[in-house]
Write an enzyme that holds these catalytic residues in place. Structure first.
Site, mmCIF file in Angstrom:
data_model
loop_
_atom_site.group_PDB
_atom_site.id
_atom_site.type_symbol
_atom_site.label_atom_id
_atom_site.label_comp_id
_atom_site.label_asym_id
_atom_site.label_seq_id
_atom_site.Cartn_x
_atom_site.Cartn_y
_atom_site.Cartn_z
ATOM 1 N N GLN A 1 -29.384 15.366 27.213
ATOM 2 C CA GLN A 1 -29.367 15.152 25.756
ATOM 3 C C GLN A 1 -29.506 13.659 25.427
ATOM 4 O O GLN A 1 -30.189 13.288 24.479
ATOM 5 C CB GLN A 1 -28.051 15.723 25.190
ATOM 6 C CG GLN A 1 -28.098 16.032 23.714
ATOM 7 C CD GLN A 1 -29.078 17.173 23.382
ATOM 8 O OE1 GLN A 1 -29.474 17.939 24.248
ATOM 9 N NE2 GLN A 1 -29.476 17.261 22.129
ATOM 10 N N GLY B 1 -22.391 40.226 47.700
ATOM 11 C CA GLY B 1 -22.286 38.797 47.407
ATOM 12 C C GLY B 1 -20.833 38.446 47.166
ATOM 13 O O GLY B 1 -20.081 38.163 48.105
ATOM 14 N N SER B 2 -20.401 38.535 45.892
ATOM 15 C CA SER B 2 -18.985 38.279 45.585
ATOM 16 C C SER B 2 -18.080 39.278 46.304
ATOM 17 O O SER B 2 -16.991 38.934 46.760
ATOM 18 C CB SER B 2 -18.758 38.379 44.072
ATOM 19 O OG SER B 2 -19.402 37.303 43.428
ATOM 20 N N GLY C 1 -36.249 13.914 24.941
ATOM 21 C CA GLY C 1 -37.453 14.505 25.539
ATOM 22 C C GLY C 1 -37.677 14.032 26.969
ATOM 23 O O GLY C 1 -38.099 14.799 27.843
ATOM 24 N N GLU D 1 -16.598 32.839 38.708
ATOM 25 C CA GLU D 1 -15.773 34.024 38.443
ATOM 26 C C GLU D 1 -14.872 34.331 39.650
ATOM 27 O O GLU D 1 -13.699 34.663 39.486
ATOM 28 C CB GLU D 1 -16.674 35.232 38.118
ATOM 29 C CG GLU D 1 -17.418 35.131 36.789
ATOM 30 C CD GLU D 1 -18.568 34.113 36.790
ATOM 31 O OE1 GLU D 1 -19.044 33.719 37.871
ATOM 32 O OE2 GLU D 1 -18.983 33.711 35.686
ATOM 33 N N PHE E 1 -24.667 29.979 58.127
ATOM 34 C CA PHE E 1 -23.562 30.936 57.921
ATOM 35 C C PHE E 1 -24.179 32.174 57.286
ATOM 36 O O PHE E 1 -24.810 32.075 56.221
ATOM 37 C CB PHE E 1 -22.598 30.262 56.947
ATOM 38 C CG PHE E 1 -21.373 31.008 56.522
ATOM 39 C CD1 PHE E 1 -20.258 31.095 57.349
ATOM 40 C CD2 PHE E 1 -21.283 31.566 55.247
ATOM 41 C CE1 PHE E 1 -19.096 31.720 56.916
ATOM 42 C CE2 PHE E 1 -20.121 32.190 54.811
ATOM 43 C CZ PHE E 1 -19.027 32.265 55.647
ATOM 44 N N GLU F 1 -25.312 39.511 51.746
ATOM 45 C CA GLU F 1 -26.394 40.488 51.984
ATOM 46 C C GLU F 1 -26.986 40.897 50.633
ATOM 47 O O GLU F 1 -26.390 40.612 49.582
ATOM 48 C CB GLU F 1 -25.815 41.713 52.713
ATOM 49 C CG GLU F 1 -25.226 41.342 54.062
ATOM 50 C CD GLU F 1 -24.669 42.534 54.839
ATOM 51 O OE1 GLU F 1 -24.723 43.676 54.324
ATOM 52 O OE2 GLU F 1 -24.193 42.301 55.956
ATOM 53 N N GLU G 1 -20.902 29.506 47.575
ATOM 54 C CA GLU G 1 -19.552 29.494 48.171
ATOM 55 C C GLU G 1 -18.522 30.069 47.191
ATOM 56 O O GLU G 1 -17.381 29.596 47.111
ATOM 57 C CB GLU G 1 -19.175 28.105 48.689
ATOM 58 C CG GLU G 1 -20.144 27.672 49.796
ATOM 59 C CD GLU G 1 -19.623 26.600 50.714
ATOM 60 O OE1 GLU G 1 -18.406 26.521 50.908
ATOM 61 O OE2 GLU G 1 -20.464 25.861 51.251
HETATM 62 N N1 COS Z 1 -7.096 33.214 53.403
HETATM 63 C C1 COS Z 1 -6.622 34.114 54.295
HETATM 64 N N2 COS Z 1 -6.655 35.441 54.069
HETATM 65 C C2 COS Z 1 -7.170 35.870 52.912
HETATM 66 C C3 COS Z 1 -7.675 34.994 51.942
HETATM 67 C C4 COS Z 1 -7.612 33.615 52.214
HETATM 68 N N3 COS Z 1 -8.063 32.703 51.350
HETATM 69 N N4 COS Z 1 -8.129 35.696 50.893
HETATM 70 C C5 COS Z 1 -7.912 36.985 51.179
HETATM 71 N N5 COS Z 1 -7.342 37.096 52.415
HETATM 72 C C6 COS Z 1 -6.912 38.306 53.090
HETATM 73 C C7 COS Z 1 -5.963 39.101 52.194
HETATM 74 O O1 COS Z 1 -4.650 38.645 52.344
HETATM 75 C C8 COS Z 1 -6.157 40.491 52.715
HETATM 76 O O2 COS Z 1 -5.399 40.659 53.895
HETATM 77 P P1 COS Z 1 -4.438 41.950 54.065
HETATM 78 O O3 COS Z 1 -5.370 43.133 53.863
HETATM 79 O O4 COS Z 1 -3.932 41.815 55.456
HETATM 80 O O5 COS Z 1 -3.399 41.831 53.001
HETATM 81 C C9 COS Z 1 -7.631 40.529 53.117
HETATM 82 O O6 COS Z 1 -8.028 39.169 53.308
HETATM 83 C C10 COS Z 1 -8.496 41.162 52.078
HETATM 84 O O7 COS Z 1 -8.344 40.389 50.905
HETATM 85 P P2 COS Z 1 -8.601 40.939 49.452
HETATM 86 O O8 COS Z 1 -7.968 42.283 49.312
HETATM 87 O O9 COS Z 1 -8.196 39.870 48.507
HETATM 88 O O10 COS Z 1 -10.200 41.139 49.462
HETATM 89 P P3 COS Z 1 -11.183 41.482 48.286
HETATM 90 O O11 COS Z 1 -12.175 42.444 48.828
HETATM 91 O O12 COS Z 1 -10.405 41.836 47.058
HETATM 92 O O13 COS Z 1 -11.988 40.109 48.065
HETATM 93 C C11 COS Z 1 -12.509 37.923 47.127
HETATM 94 C C12 COS Z 1 -11.457 38.968 47.534
HETATM 95 C C13 COS Z 1 -13.274 38.300 45.888
HETATM 96 C C14 COS Z 1 -11.679 36.652 46.897
HETATM 97 C C15 COS Z 1 -13.502 37.680 48.294
HETATM 98 O O14 COS Z 1 -14.332 38.814 48.522
HETATM 99 C C16 COS Z 1 -14.395 36.472 48.048
HETATM 100 O O15 COS Z 1 -13.984 35.335 48.235
HETATM 101 N N6 COS Z 1 -15.649 36.708 47.645
HETATM 102 C C17 COS Z 1 -16.608 35.638 47.445
HETATM 103 C C18 COS Z 1 -17.376 35.440 48.699
HETATM 104 C C19 COS Z 1 -18.152 34.167 48.634
HETATM 105 O O16 COS Z 1 -17.632 33.110 48.309
HETATM 106 N N7 COS Z 1 -19.434 34.276 48.978
HETATM 107 C C20 COS Z 1 -20.293 33.148 48.972
HETATM 108 C C21 COS Z 1 -20.738 32.882 50.329
HETATM 109 S S1 COS Z 1 -21.417 31.284 50.388
HETATM 110 S S2 COS Z 1 -22.846 31.440 51.556
#
Ligand code: COS
Length: 380
Positions: free
Chosen positions: A335, A130-131, A339, A366, A122, A126, A362
């Site tokens: 703990q 990240g978050s 050691g 935070e 997946f 980048e 994932e």
């Molecule tokens: N299911 C379906 N849709 C979702 C959703 C979910 N769980 N979460 C958000 N959305 C939708 C929102 O409803 C929004 O749609 P509309 O614009 O139509 O209203 C759209 O996606 C954008 O969502 P949002 O505004 O919440 O996006 P943000 O940029 O604020 O990001 C977080 C939200 C931080 C939750 C998201 O970027 C995230 O999960 N980041 C972490 C990524 C991650 O886990 N990376 C690790 C990868 S592991 S390899």
């Protein structure tokens, strides 16, 4: 655990036996050598473990998410690296194709993934995204019947061994989360460049790479779902994936606790087994209680998903609580060993290093708190 069926118990016991016999004995060694457990994963594919929650028409086991998390916990008790490889393969590559793929894509890509003939990855994160997943800059530009893919992906689990990659890219760079699409990319496509294997704190045998796409031509038929809709797909994929990472944390925490309990009965200090001391008993009580709660949360999120009910909040809660509870359990286990817990002759330091990733991958703790609080605020 919540009322498991006979079938689920049987599956858990089968996986437990396999994991303890085939996976656990190699875990310490591959942690040092960083050797990717390809053969183990292939065996797991042959035994049907990689296809558990998928329909049999594509080679899956027709089982549910609860069965999948039972499998994940058992594998995690044996080896964290193997478990993360399974999590990325199943939850982040096979599942997206099942969830958003068309019939042709499912028939082409699922059978080799579910059987373990091919591994999956997946590509979302980048170097500067990240978050804030919506800030990704990899681009996919449509030219005729193809997309031209350019960009740099990081922390790609299974990256060096995968045959199939789910890649997120901007198809409309002007729009943030509304301009992202997902493509199924085959390793053999020219322009897929596999970077070096990262040297990590834990989960050292899982294969983590940078993957670069240099004018990589991807057939337009490999678009997953609709163009510009894939940010939501990524969120939904991660919602499900987080249940699996929660189960992985529970397994790692349980392994740490089991080792600490056994050691506390053998180790003597001040004329008695250290299990007789209240300090150690309180560690044991806290580890047992928190891991029990974490397991219930993971199973509950899995059951909601299986019942077709909303589970976004519960999945994030399960991952958040399980990963932090498992970290606390690993701390207490080290703990308890004193050691001996700090040296590599005993596995508890490895569990600690492996568990740390469950608070990051994932979605960090935070991000889970962001997701949970948003859901709670929506409810009121
Ligand atoms: N299911 C379906 N849709 C979702 C959703 C979910 N769980 N979460 C958000 N959305 C939708 C929102 O409803 C929004 O749609 P509309 O614009 O139509 O209203 C759209 O996606 C954008 O969502 P949002 O505004 O919440 O996006 P943000 O940029 O604020 O990001 C977080 C939200 C931080 C939750 C998201 O970027 C995230 O999960 N980041 C972490 C990524 C991650 O886990 N990376 C690790 C990868 S592991 S390899």
């Amino acid at each position: 655990m919540l009322n498991l069926s006979d079938e689920q118990i049987m599956l858990r016991d089968t996986v437990r036996e396999f994991a303890q016999k085939e996976i656990e004995p190699k875990a310490a060694e591959i942690d040092v050598t960083m050797e990717f457990p390809a053969e183990t994963l292939r065996k797991m594919g042959e035994l049907g473990f990689l296809g558990i929650p998928f329909p049999s028409q594509y080679g899956g086991g027709d089982l549910d998410t609860v069965s999948f998390v039972l499998m994940m916990e058992e594998i995690a008790k044996a080896c964290g690296s193997t478990t993360l490889s399974v999590a990325a393969h199943c939850s982040l590559c096979s599942a997206p194709i099942m969830m958003f793929g068309n019939e042709v894509q499912k028939r082409k890509y699922l059978p080799p993934l579910l059987s373990g003939e091919k591994f999956g990855s997946f590509c979302l994160t980048e170097p500067h995204s990240g978050s804030d997943a919506g800030a990704l800059t990899t681009s996919a530009t449509r030219k005729g019947n193809e997309y031209i893919l350019n960009g740099n992906k990081m922390y790609v689990t299974n990256g060096g061994y995968a045959g199939t990659y789910i890649v997120f890219a901007k198809t409309n760079p002007a729009a943030k989360t509304k301009g992202i699409s997902a493509l199924i990319v085959e390793r053999e496509y020219p322009g897929v460049v596999i970077g070096k294997k990262e040297n990590k704190l834990g989960l050292r045998a899982s294969d983590t790479r940078q993957i670069t796409f240099e004018d990589c031509r991807v057939p337009a038929a490999n678009l997953l779902g609709e163009e510009n809709e894939a940010f939501k797909y990524a969120m939904q994929i991660l919602d499900s994936g987080r249940i699996g990472i929660g189960a992985m944390a529970v397994g790692l925490g349980q392994a740490a606790m089991d080792k600490a309990v056994a050691y506390s009965k053998e180790r003597k200090a001040f004329g008695q087994a250290i299990s007789e001391f209240q300090a150690i008993r309180w560690y044991i009580a806290d580890m047992a209680t928190e891991l029990h709660a974490a397991r219930l949360m993971v199973h509950h999120a899995a059951q909601l998903k299986d019942a077709g009910k909303p589970f976004v909040k519960e999945a994030a809660m399960a991952k958040l609580f399980a990963s932090e509870a498992a970290m606390r359990a690993c701390n207490k286990a080290i703990q308890t060993f004193g050691g001996y817990g700090y040296i590599m002759d005993y596995p508890v330091e490895r569990y600690w290093r492996d568990t740390k990733l469950t608070e990051i991958g994932e979605g960090t703790s935070e991000v889970q708190r962001m997701v949970i609080s948003r859901e709670v605020l929506k409810e009121v």
